[in-house]
Design an enzyme around this catalytic site. Structure first.
Site: not given
Ligand code: URA
Length: 236
Positions: A101
């Protein structure tokens, strides 16, 4: 790899041109005149056309310490993209192996080897990932147990569970996951009524983020590291 494919890939010439070279006896494999377009090129063989040695560019494997605010999309031109952290001549053909993310930091892999990235991200690979998670609320023993047993998330057929949870203090935990579902860490903690304040990927399989890499820095992986991703994490 077939000789015609090798020659086309290494020279950029058309298949038609490649066939012509072979037909004319202008291509050699380890000093022997090539006989057919379909013959296989052994690993490390020396392939020449008209006396000039051709090589296929080596595949690339990169680890990057993703800073917050960068996006791990395939779009190289986006200025917020992680690709903007690499010199422009190095970006070509690279893709991200398992996105993070925009606000997640830490270990991100980039490569031009589609088979390698497929082995890491394919659902059947179960290549575990370890995340350091900062939580808004204290994680109770009951919630920790629940996350290890499994939680039901919207649009998921099966319960998703943490393979391991190591609590550093009540709000700081390392979580190991076997899969990589959409926003999985954040959704799993939300399922037990908590909230992820900060998320950092520490490991993929047995490969840890190099502690010497500052956010935004990257380096090439060595051969052993490209294989380490397929072994067990040190605390998973
Ligand atoms: N899980 C999440 O919620 N975000 C990420 O970036 C990676 C794993």
């Amino acid at each position: 790899m077939r000789l015609d494919k090798f020659l086309a890939h290494a020279s950029g010439a058309s298949r038609k041109q490649v066939k012509q070279w072979i037909k004319n006896g202008e291509a050699t494999v380890d000093g022997q005149t090539a006989k057919s377009a379909g013959q296989l090129v052994p690993e490390f063989a020396q392939v020449c056309v008209r006396g000039e040695t051709l090589q296929i560019a080596a595949l690339r494997y990169i680890m990057l310490n993703k800073p917050t605010g960068t996006v791990s999309t395939a779009e190289h031109a986006d200025e917020r993209s992680v690709f903007a952290l690499l010199p422009s001549e190095q970006r070509r053909a690279l893709h991200v192996v398992g996105r993070l993310d925009v606000d997640t930091t830490g270990l991100l892999l980039l490569t031009d080897d589609g088979q390698w990235s497929h082995r890491i991200t394919a659902p059947v690979s179960h290549c575990p990932k370890v995340y350091r998670v900062e939580l808004s609320d204290e994680l109770s023993d009951a919630d920790l147990e629940q996350l290890l047993k499994g939680v039901q998330l919207n649009d998921e057929k099966q319960l998703l569970r943490a393979r391991a949870l190591v609590r550093h203090n009540k709000r700081l935990v390392d979580m190991t996951l076997g899969e990589g579902r959409y926003h999985q860490v954040k959704r799993m903690f939300a399922a037990v009524g908590n909230h992820v304040e900060a998320l950092h990927r520490l490991q993929i399989g047995g490969l840890s983020l190099d502690a010497g890499l500052q956010p935004g820095q990257w380096r090439e992986l060595n051969k052993a590291e490209t294989e380490a991703v397929f072994s067990k994490p040190t605390d998973g």
